[in-house]
Design a protein around this motif. Structure first.
Motif, PDB file in Angstrom:
ATOM      1  N   GLN A  89      70.550  26.829  13.215  1.00 30.85           N
ATOM      2  CA  GLN A  89      69.361  26.317  12.533  1.00 30.85           C
ATOM      3  C   GLN A  89      69.716  25.887  11.110  1.00 30.85           C
ATOM      4  O   GLN A  89      69.291  24.830  10.642  1.00 30.85           O
ATOM      5  N   GLU A  90      70.513  26.705  10.420  1.00 31.98           N
ATOM      6  CA  GLU A  90      70.932  26.359   9.061  1.00 31.98           C
ATOM      7  C   GLU A  90      71.768  25.086   9.057  1.00 31.98           C
ATOM      8  O   GLU A  90      71.631  24.250   8.156  1.00 31.98           O
ATOM      9  N   VAL A  91      72.623  24.923  10.058  1.00 30.88           N
ATOM     10  CA  VAL A  91      73.438  23.707  10.159  1.00 30.88           C
ATOM     11  C   VAL A  91      72.535  22.493  10.368  1.00 30.88           C
ATOM     12  O   VAL A  91      72.725  21.449   9.730  1.00 30.88           O
ATOM     13  N   ARG A  92      71.536  22.621  11.256  1.00 36.99           N
ATOM     14  CA  ARG A  92      70.610  21.507  11.482  1.00 36.99           C
ATOM     15  C   ARG A  92      69.872  21.141  10.193  1.00 36.99           C
ATOM     16  O   ARG A  92      69.716  19.964   9.869  1.00 36.99           O
ATOM     17  N   GLU A  93      69.426  22.163   9.446  1.00 41.51           N
ATOM     18  CA  GLU A  93      68.733  21.903   8.183  1.00 41.51           C
ATOM     19  C   GLU A  93      69.667  21.234   7.181  1.00 41.51           C
ATOM     20  O   GLU A  93      69.271  20.297   6.478  1.00 41.51           O
ATOM     21  N   SER A  94      70.914  21.693   7.114  1.00 51.20           N
ATOM     22  CA  SER A  94      71.889  21.095   6.199  1.00 51.20           C
ATOM     23  C   SER A  94      72.187  19.653   6.592  1.00 51.20           C
ATOM     24  O   SER A  94      72.309  18.783   5.727  1.00 51.20           O
ATOM     25  N   GLU A  95      72.300  19.400   7.881  1.00 48.75           N
ATOM     26  CA  GLU A  95      72.541  18.032   8.338  1.00 48.75           C
ATOM     27  C   GLU A  95      71.391  17.122   7.933  1.00 48.75           C
ATOM     28  O   GLU A  95      71.608  15.983   7.523  1.00 48.75           O
ATOM     29  N   GLU A  96      70.163  17.627   8.035  1.00 48.86           N
ATOM     30  CA  GLU A  96      68.997  16.832   7.638  1.00 48.86           C
ATOM     31  C   GLU A  96      69.041  16.542   6.138  1.00 48.86           C
ATOM     32  O   GLU A  96      68.763  15.423   5.703  1.00 48.86           O
ATOM     33  N   LYS A  97      69.411  17.538   5.338  1.00 48.17           N
ATOM     34  CA  LYS A  97      69.527  17.324   3.890  1.00 48.17           C
ATOM     35  C   LYS A  97      70.599  16.291   3.582  1.00 48.17           C
ATOM     36  O   LYS A  97      70.412  15.428   2.718  1.00 48.17           O
ATOM     37  N   VAL A  98      71.720  16.368   4.280  1.00 49.80           N
ATOM     38  CA  VAL A  98      72.799  15.397   4.063  1.00 49.80           C
ATOM     39  C   VAL A  98      72.314  13.998   4.415  1.00 49.80           C
ATOM     40  O   VAL A  98      72.584  13.037   3.687  1.00 49.80           O
ATOM     41  N   ARG A  99      71.571  13.865   5.531  1.00 47.16           N
ATOM     42  CA  ARG A  99      71.032  12.550   5.903  1.00 47.16           C
ATOM     43  C   ARG A  99      70.097  12.015   4.821  1.00 47.16           C
ATOM     44  O   ARG A  99      70.140  10.834   4.478  1.00 47.16           O
ATOM     45  N   MET A 100      69.255  12.897   4.277  1.00 50.02           N
ATOM     46  CA  MET A 100      68.316  12.472   3.236  1.00 50.02           C
ATOM     47  C   MET A 100      69.066  12.032   1.978  1.00 50.02           C
ATOM     48  O   MET A 100      68.767  10.983   1.397  1.00 50.02           O
ATOM     49  N   VAL A 101      70.048  12.814   1.554  1.00 49.48           N
ATOM     50  CA  VAL A 101      70.823  12.472   0.358  1.00 49.48           C
ATOM     51  C   VAL A 101      71.594  11.177   0.601  1.00 49.48           C
ATOM     52  O   VAL A 101      71.649  10.307  -0.271  1.00 49.48           O
ATOM     53  N   TRP A 102      72.171  11.033   1.777  1.00 45.87           N
ATOM     54  CA  TRP A 102      72.919   9.823   2.090  1.00 45.87           C
ATOM     55  C   TRP A 102      72.000   8.598   2.048  1.00 45.87           C
ATOM     56  O   TRP A 102      72.377   7.544   1.536  1.00 45.87           O
ATOM     57  N   ALA A 103      70.781   8.735   2.553  1.00 43.92           N
ATOM     58  CA  ALA A 103      69.819   7.625   2.508  1.00 43.92           C
ATOM     59  C   ALA A 103      69.481   7.285   1.056  1.00 43.92           C
ATOM     60  O   ALA A 103      69.390   6.105   0.692  1.00 43.92           O
ATOM     61  N   MET A 104      69.312   8.308   0.218  1.00 41.52           N
ATOM     62  CA  MET A 104      69.033   8.067  -1.199  1.00 41.52           C
ATOM     63  C   MET A 104      70.208   7.355  -1.862  1.00 41.52           C
ATOM     64  O   MET A 104      70.017   6.420  -2.654  1.00 41.52           O
ATOM     65  N   ALA A 152      74.933  38.997  17.688  1.00 41.54           N
ATOM     66  CA  ALA A 152      75.796  37.822  17.528  1.00 41.54           C
ATOM     67  C   ALA A 152      75.070  36.554  17.972  1.00 41.54           C
ATOM     68  O   ALA A 152      75.183  35.507  17.326  1.00 41.54           O
ATOM     69  N   ILE A 153      74.312  36.652  19.050  1.00 38.37           N
ATOM     70  CA  ILE A 153      73.552  35.495  19.533  1.00 38.37           C
ATOM     71  C   ILE A 153      72.492  35.106  18.510  1.00 38.37           C
ATOM     72  O   ILE A 153      72.314  33.927  18.197  1.00 38.37           O
ATOM     73  N   ALA A 154      71.792  36.108  17.968  1.00 38.46           N
ATOM     74  CA  ALA A 154      70.769  35.826  16.955  1.00 38.46           C
ATOM     75  C   ALA A 154      71.404  35.193  15.720  1.00 38.46           C
ATOM     76  O   ALA A 154      70.871  34.230  15.155  1.00 38.46           O
ATOM     77  N   SER A 155      72.555  35.718  15.307  1.00 40.63           N
ATOM     78  CA  SER A 155      73.260  35.172  14.149  1.00 40.63           C
ATOM     79  C   SER A 155      73.695  33.735  14.428  1.00 40.63           C
ATOM     80  O   SER A 155      73.587  32.863  13.564  1.00 40.63           O
ATOM     81  N   ARG A 156      74.176  33.492  15.629  1.00 38.71           N
ATOM     82  CA  ARG A 156      74.604  32.144  16.014  1.00 38.71           C
ATOM     83  C   ARG A 156      73.423  31.182  15.976  1.00 38.71           C
ATOM     84  O   ARG A 156      73.533  30.071  15.457  1.00 38.71           O
ATOM     85  N   GLU A 157      72.285  31.617  16.504  1.00 35.98           N
ATOM     86  CA  GLU A 157      71.099  30.761  16.502  1.00 35.98           C
ATOM     87  C   GLU A 157      70.639  30.473  15.075  1.00 35.98           C
ATOM     88  O   GLU A 157      70.264  29.346  14.755  1.00 35.98           O
ATOM     89  N   GLN A 158      70.694  31.491  14.210  1.00 42.31           N
ATOM     90  CA  GLN A 158      70.307  31.295  12.815  1.00 42.31           C
ATOM     91  C   GLN A 158      71.270  30.321  12.140  1.00 42.31           C
ATOM     92  O   GLN A 158      70.847  29.425  11.407  1.00 42.31           O
ATOM     93  N   THR A 159      72.555  30.482  12.399  1.00 42.64           N
ATOM     94  CA  THR A 159      73.556  29.589  11.820  1.00 42.64           C
ATOM     95  C   THR A 159      73.353  28.163  12.314  1.00 42.64           C
ATOM     96  O   THR A 159      73.450  27.210  11.533  1.00 42.64           O
TER      97      THR A 159
END
Length: 146
Positions: A95-110, A86-93
């Protein structure tokens, strides 16, 4: 020292330390130490370490015996494995949230850049009477031969 009962603890030959008592009882080391401090569990001090007799653990009904111990140990190991997963899954999730947030920031800037560009073009259009298309020629009257 509270909980120290030399006669009760030393009368039994089989003694274990606090860590061993914790493992055999399924309690934490702090719980064993707390019982010793409160006098609820007799112990003997040898070389600065508490030793508890197996008979003392049995007397208090704390000793987890045989199959029950194995069953509890297996259950604890299963829960530990599930917790680690569960901890590993939480950490992976995360990380995925951080990556998604970065993508949203990039799209928003565009989007903001495109919005600014559209605003600039709209303003330029309002200032001009018309757009001059490079492929269209201005039509001029044909010269008359006369």
């Amino acid at each position: 020292m509270a909980g120290f009962s030399h006669s009760r603890a030393s009368s039994d030959l089989s003694t274990i330390d606090v860590a061993g008592a914790a493992k055999l009882t399924g309690l934490s080391k702090d719980a064993i130490r707390g019982r010793i401090r409160r006098g609820a569990l007799a112990s003997d001090v040898q070389n600065g370490r508490h030793r508890i007799s197996l008979a003392e653990l049995v007397r208090h009904g704390l000793l987890v015996e045989g199959e029950r111990y194995r069953s509890l140990l297996e259950r604890a190991e299963t829960l530990e494995t599930r917790l680690r997963a569960a901890i590993a899954s939480r950490e992976q999730t995360q990380q995925e949230v951080r990556e998604s947030e970065e993508k949203v920031r990039m799209v928003w800037a565009m989007v903001r850049r495109k919005d600014q560009e559209l605003a600039r073009l709209s303003k330029a259009r309002e200032q001009r009477t018309g757009i001059r298309w490079p492929w269209r020629r201005a039509t001029s009257p044909a010269p008359e031969n006369g």
